[in-house]
Design a protein around this motif. Structure first.
Motif, PDB file in Angstrom:
ATOM      1  N   ILE A   1      -2.364  -6.255  -7.186  1.00  0.00           N
ATOM      2  CA  ILE A   1      -2.113  -5.942  -5.783  1.00  0.00           C
ATOM      3  C   ILE A   1      -1.946  -4.440  -5.642  1.00  0.00           C
TER       4      ILE A   1
ATOM      5  N   ARG B   1      -0.802  -1.681  -2.908  1.00  0.00           N
ATOM      6  CA  ARG B   1      -0.175  -1.583  -1.595  1.00  0.00           C
ATOM      7  C   ARG B   1       0.079  -0.129  -1.243  1.00  0.00           C
TER       8      ARG B   1
ATOM      9  N   VAL C   1       1.561   1.529  -4.497  1.00  0.00           N
ATOM     10  CA  VAL C   1       2.016   0.662  -5.586  1.00  0.00           C
ATOM     11  C   VAL C   1       0.850  -0.134  -6.140  1.00  0.00           C
TER      12      VAL C   1
ATOM     13  N   GLU D   1       4.839  -3.113 -12.253  1.00  0.00           N
ATOM     14  CA  GLU D   1       4.619  -2.322 -11.046  1.00  0.00           C
ATOM     15  C   GLU D   1       4.566  -0.828 -11.364  1.00  0.00           C
TER      16      GLU D   1
ATOM     17  N   SER E   1      17.337  -1.695  -5.889  1.00  0.00           N
ATOM     18  CA  SER E   1      16.232  -1.919  -4.959  1.00  0.00           C
ATOM     19  C   SER E   1      15.815  -0.634  -4.257  1.00  0.00           C
ATOM     20  N   LEU E   2      14.547  -0.311  -4.380  1.00  0.00           N
ATOM     21  CA  LEU E   2      13.986   0.878  -3.738  1.00  0.00           C
ATOM     22  C   LEU E   2      14.069   0.757  -2.208  1.00  0.00           C
ATOM     23  N   TYR E   3      13.642  -0.400  -1.687  1.00  0.00           N
ATOM     24  CA  TYR E   3      13.608  -0.574  -0.230  1.00  0.00           C
ATOM     25  C   TYR E   3      15.015  -0.528   0.366  1.00  0.00           C
TER      26      TYR E   3
ATOM     27  N   TYR F   1       0.611  -9.053 -11.048  1.00  0.00           N
ATOM     28  CA  TYR F   1       1.422 -10.271 -10.977  1.00  0.00           C
ATOM     29  C   TYR F   1       0.854 -11.328 -11.904  1.00  0.00           C
TER      30      TYR F   1
ATOM     31  N   GLU G   1       4.667   5.284  -0.145  1.00  0.00           N
ATOM     32  CA  GLU G   1       4.478   4.785  -1.512  1.00  0.00           C
ATOM     33  C   GLU G   1       3.090   4.180  -1.700  1.00  0.00           C
TER      34      GLU G   1
ATOM     35  N   SER H   1      10.522  -6.805  -0.173  1.00  0.00           N
ATOM     36  CA  SER H   1      10.642  -6.182  -1.489  1.00  0.00           C
ATOM     37  C   SER H   1      10.766  -7.271  -2.542  1.00  0.00           C
ATOM     38  N   PHE H   2      10.557  -6.896  -3.776  1.00  0.00           N
ATOM     39  CA  PHE H   2      10.690  -7.852  -4.878  1.00  0.00           C
ATOM     40  C   PHE H   2      12.111  -8.427  -4.895  1.00  0.00           C
ATOM     41  N   THR H   3      13.089  -7.544  -4.713  1.00  0.00           N
ATOM     42  CA  THR H   3      14.488  -7.986  -4.717  1.00  0.00           C
ATOM     43  C   THR H   3      14.717  -9.054  -3.643  1.00  0.00           C
TER      44      THR H   3
ATOM     45  N   ARG I   1       9.201  -6.195 -13.369  1.00  0.00           N
ATOM     46  CA  ARG I   1      10.089  -6.894 -12.449  1.00  0.00           C
ATOM     47  C   ARG I   1      10.333  -8.288 -12.993  1.00  0.00           C
TER      48      ARG I   1
ATOM     49  N   ARG J   1       7.845  -0.116 -13.664  1.00  0.00           N
ATOM     50  CA  ARG J   1       8.893  -1.072 -14.039  1.00  0.00           C
ATOM     51  C   ARG J   1       8.347  -2.490 -14.169  1.00  0.00           C
TER      52      ARG J   1
END
Ligand code: 16G
Length: 241
Positions: free
Chosen positions: A208, A210, A223, A144, A164-166, A227, A221, A87-89, A134, A132
């Motif tokens: 990207i 995904r 996405v 994203e 964080s979603l994940y 970037y 999801e 995840s991004f986080t 990021r 959002r």
């Protein structure tokens, strides 16, 4: 410093010299490079030769030109491995940076035919549309937009999405994220991206897309992320057998 008898072209030698200064920190991200005229006096070569060296460094992404202002040392790009499903986080924390998000949209909407087909649900089934920015250490890195199956990922709130979603999916819902398919392509940033990512008109972005699946094979999801191409490069390891 320049060896005019070397088989290495002079512009390459100058290029290596400036690169060396960037690598050893003599020239830091955001520093302005001396003007061509100064380099040409310093190395005792023509401005054409300097321009060639500078152009190559611009093409490599180590430096960039700002119209009417000068040439600057670029920020070091993030190396993002493509093999892990992170995840991004997680990505930002692994780099010692503080992740954050700026929520632009959080809505429950009926799935369009396209979204429904990818998420393997019926058209008009509720999905969350989440948009959002990021950020890493308060610098915008990506924009994203995701569509999430609301019947599968229950109870999403703005507060969760700001974290964080994940993490929510795994720790609170106790679902296991399995795998994802991803497509990457380059594009020119559109006006909204220029504005939201704080980049310049004409800059490139890495797009990207995904689709992520739970470990039972159900997609949850879709996405679409933009970037910053000036901040990211993607790496992967290739094995022949
Ligand atoms: C990454 C993923 C995105 C996922 C998000 C969750 C890509 C291209 N995208 O940004 O699919 O929704 O992480 O991040 O890698 P979070 O857990 O920090 O909310």
């Amino acid at each position: 410093m320049i060896d005019k008898n070397s088989p290495l072209p002079i512009y390459s030698q100058i290029e290596e010299c400036i690169k060396g200064q960037i690598v050893n920190g003599e020239l830091k991200p955001g520093d302005v490079l001396p003007p061509e005229r100064e380099y040409s006096e310093q190395f005792d070569v023509s401005r054409m030769t300097i321009r060639q060296a500078i152009n190559n460094l611009v093409n490599e992404g180590l430096i960039y030109r700002k119209k009417g202002s000068g040439t600057y040392v670029a920020e070091k790009k993030f190396e993002q491995p493509l093999q892990g499903l992170t995840s991004f986080t997680e990505d930002m924390k692994a780099r010692g940076l503080t992740p954050s998000s700026k929520l632009l949209k959080f809505e429950l909407i009926p799935a369009s035919a396209k979204v429904a087909a990818t998420l393997q649900i019926a058209e008009y089934t509720p999905v969350y549309e989440i948009k959002r920015i990021r950020l890493a250490d308060n610098i915008p890195m990506a924009l994203e937009t995701c569509y999430i199956s609301a019947n599968l990922i229950k109870g999403l709130t703005e507060e969760i999405i700001n974290q964080s979603l994940y993490q929510y999916i795994e720790e609170k819902l106790r679902l296991v994220i399995g795998e994802a398919t991803q497509v990457i392509e380059s594009a020119l940033a559109n006006d909204a991206e220029v504005d939201l990512l704080n980049i310049n008109k004409g800059d490139s972005i890495l797009l990207i897309e995904r689709c992520t699946y739970l470990n039972n094979g159900t997609p949850f999801e879709i996405v679409r992320s933009s970037y910053r191409a000036d901040r990211y490069r993607f790496t992967s390891q290739l094995k022949r057998y």
